[in-house]
Motif scaffolding. Structure first.
Motif, PDB file in Angstrom:
ATOM      1  N   VAL A 241      10.254 109.063  25.276  1.00  0.00           N
ATOM      2  CA  VAL A 241       8.885 108.564  25.108  1.00  0.00           C
ATOM      3  C   VAL A 241       8.707 107.291  25.928  1.00  0.00           C
ATOM      4  N   ALA A 242       9.668 106.376  25.855  1.00  0.00           N
ATOM      5  CA  ALA A 242       9.592 105.138  26.638  1.00  0.00           C
ATOM      6  C   ALA A 242       9.555 105.422  28.135  1.00  0.00           C
ATOM      7  N   THR A 250       5.169  98.455  22.960  1.00  0.00           N
ATOM      8  CA  THR A 250       6.486  97.888  22.687  1.00  0.00           C
ATOM      9  C   THR A 250       7.212  98.855  21.767  1.00  0.00           C
ATOM     10  N   ILE A 251       8.381  99.300  22.181  1.00  0.00           N
ATOM     11  CA  ILE A 251       9.177 100.209  21.356  1.00  0.00           C
ATOM     12  C   ILE A 251      10.325  99.416  20.751  1.00  0.00           C
ATOM     13  N   VAL A 252      10.339  99.341  19.416  1.00  0.00           N
ATOM     14  CA  VAL A 252      11.381  98.622  18.684  1.00  0.00           C
ATOM     15  C   VAL A 252      12.374  99.638  18.146  1.00  0.00           C
ATOM     16  N   VAL A 253      13.632  99.504  18.543  1.00  0.00           N
ATOM     17  CA  VAL A 253      14.687 100.429  18.138  1.00  0.00           C
ATOM     18  C   VAL A 253      15.576  99.720  17.115  1.00  0.00           C
ATOM     19  N   GLY A 254      15.380 100.050  15.837  1.00  0.00           N
ATOM     20  CA  GLY A 254      16.197  99.473  14.774  1.00  0.00           C
ATOM     21  C   GLY A 254      17.418 100.319  14.502  1.00  0.00           C
ATOM     22  N   PRO A 274       7.159 100.639  33.473  1.00  0.00           N
ATOM     23  CA  PRO A 274       6.941  99.191  33.566  1.00  0.00           C
ATOM     24  C   PRO A 274       6.106  98.599  32.433  1.00  0.00           C
ATOM     25  N   ALA A 275       5.154  99.370  31.899  1.00  0.00           N
ATOM     26  CA  ALA A 275       4.285  98.843  30.838  1.00  0.00           C
ATOM     27  C   ALA A 275       4.908  98.966  29.445  1.00  0.00           C
ATOM     28  N   ILE A 276       6.142  99.486  29.367  1.00  0.00           N
ATOM     29  CA  ILE A 276       6.803  99.711  28.084  1.00  0.00           C
ATOM     30  C   ILE A 276       7.935  98.704  27.906  1.00  0.00           C
TER      31      ILE A 276
END
Length: 397
Positions: A241-242, A250-254, A274-276
């Motif tokens: 997806v990113a 913003t993708i936060v991977v916990g 680039p926008a991610i």
């Protein structure tokens, strides 16, 4: 025999690193302990005893059955062969009911069910992990599937023959259990609840903390992933997806990192657009998780092997819309437009769903409202406790 005493047993392959079944067994037991004499015994990485309100918790250090052969065994096999002194203590203590949570280590699960039943103790089990046990179809080679069946599936199937009751977490599990030979009258639908911590809003300092600690850009929509970074939990889909998302985010991977190099490895394998922005957090506290549930726009949950994920119930309680693959009981959790469920493995459809929701705030609000209502009506530890105690009492008549 100790009359009207239930011992909830949480088996484990990970010691004090709590998984979903361990968390569920704790909150399930705590909710019941207010009304019934219950103790929680668990496989752990040390021996200890303590009280948590009315609930007594007793930990037993795990050990391997074949210590001299352990280094020659594959990791999955070693996990199945772990054991503890729980069984000997159960047979000595002789409670009226043994309630098993988590079916792995499978041979320990089978031995406890068999020996307890043969000793006249009523045996019940919750189905944490049963879907994965019966469907070992992700990333396993043919010989690995055969080995899994011999060391996991078959012992657990044998154990089910000793059960006086089995608690299914979602409706489709009832059919699955019947296919394993469990009579319908022994099967009871008792879904998991949610940690009450997630029913309260975060403190303002929690928001400030996660933004400062992780450098999260909150001017963009936040897509949240929380889970193990193992092959079955869908982190590869999140990184795809990113790599392909057309909208800024913003993708936060916990979740715990598999290694310090993991973020760099993913950046090389699937570089984000680039926008991610992609932020790997490593381990998150409960306060940090709750803050992210409230900061995020969507929870991404593309797991390909799951039962009834607590993460999804927590997101529902926090009114965070979920986009998930249709595995295990997830379609039951997110029924009646409480989230969006995509057929497993259809990445193009999954990505398109994320794109659409990022551009439709009204739809997200509709989903989150439905999710909160559904969580309150179905996924409650108080409700689970009442249903479970009703079964306990019927077995003791």
């Amino acid at each position: 025999m100790k009359e009207n005493i239930a011992i909830n047993v949480n088996l484990s392959t990970s010691g004090s690193h709590l998984g979903g079944a361990a968390i569920a067994s704790e909150y399930h037991s705590r909710s019941m302990a207010k009304y019934f004499d219950i103790e929680l015994w668990r496989m752990w990485d040390c021996d200890e005893e303590f009280d948590m309100g009315p609930l007594k918790i007793k930990s037993f250090q795990s050990r391997t059955r074949f210590p001299h052969l352990e280094k020659f065994m594959p990791r999955r096999v070693r996990a199945c062969l772990l054991d503890s002194n729980i069984l000997n203590n159960l047979l000595s203590y002789r409670p009226s009911i043994v309630h098993l949570h988590n079916p792995i280590p499978s041979f320990a699960f089978e031995n406890i069910a068999k020996q307890a039943a043969n000793s006249g103790i009523k045996v019940v089990a919750s189905t944490h992990g049963f879907f994965e046990v019966m469907h070992p179809n992700y990333s396993l080679k043919r010989y690995e599937k055969w080995l899994w069946q011999q060391t996991v599936t078959h012992p657990i199937r044998r154990a089910l023959g000793y059960m006086d009751a089995v608690f299914a977490l979602y409706p489709d599990e009832i059919k699955m259990l019947q296919e394993q030979g469990i009579p319908k009258h022994k099967i009871h639908l008792i879904p998991n609840g949610v940690n009450p911590f997630f029913l309260k809003p975060p403190q303002q300092e929690d928001y400030v903390h996660v933004q400062d600690k992780f450098g999260v850009n909150t001017t963009k929509p936040i897509l949240l992933f929380i889970g193990n970074h193992t092959a079955n939990k869908g982190l590869d889909t999140v990184m795809r997806v990113a790599n392909q998302l057309s909208s800024p985010a913003t993708i936060v991977v916990g979740g715990r990192l598999l290694s310090p190099d993991e973020p760099d490895q993913w950046a090389k394998a699937l570089p984000p657009k680039p926008a991610i922005d992609v932020v790997f957090t490593d381990y998150l506290t409960l306060e940090e998780q709750r803050a992210f549930y409230h900061l995020a726009t969507l929870l991404l949950f593309p797991s390909v092997s799951d039962t009834l994920p607590l993460t999804i119930i927590e997101a529902m309680a926090c009114e965070l819309p979920v986009v998930a693959y249709d595995v295990g009981g997830i379609s039951y959790q997110l029924a009646h437009e409480s989230g969006v469920v995509v057929p497993k493995g259809l990445f193009t459809e999954y990505l398109q769903t994320v794109e659409t929701l990022l551009n439709d705030q009204d739809r997200c609000l509709y989903l989150s409202d439905n999710a909160k209502i559904r969580q309150q009506s179905i996924f409650s530890w108080e409700s689970a406790a009442n249903k479970t105690l009703s079964v306990y009492k019927s077995l003791l008549i």
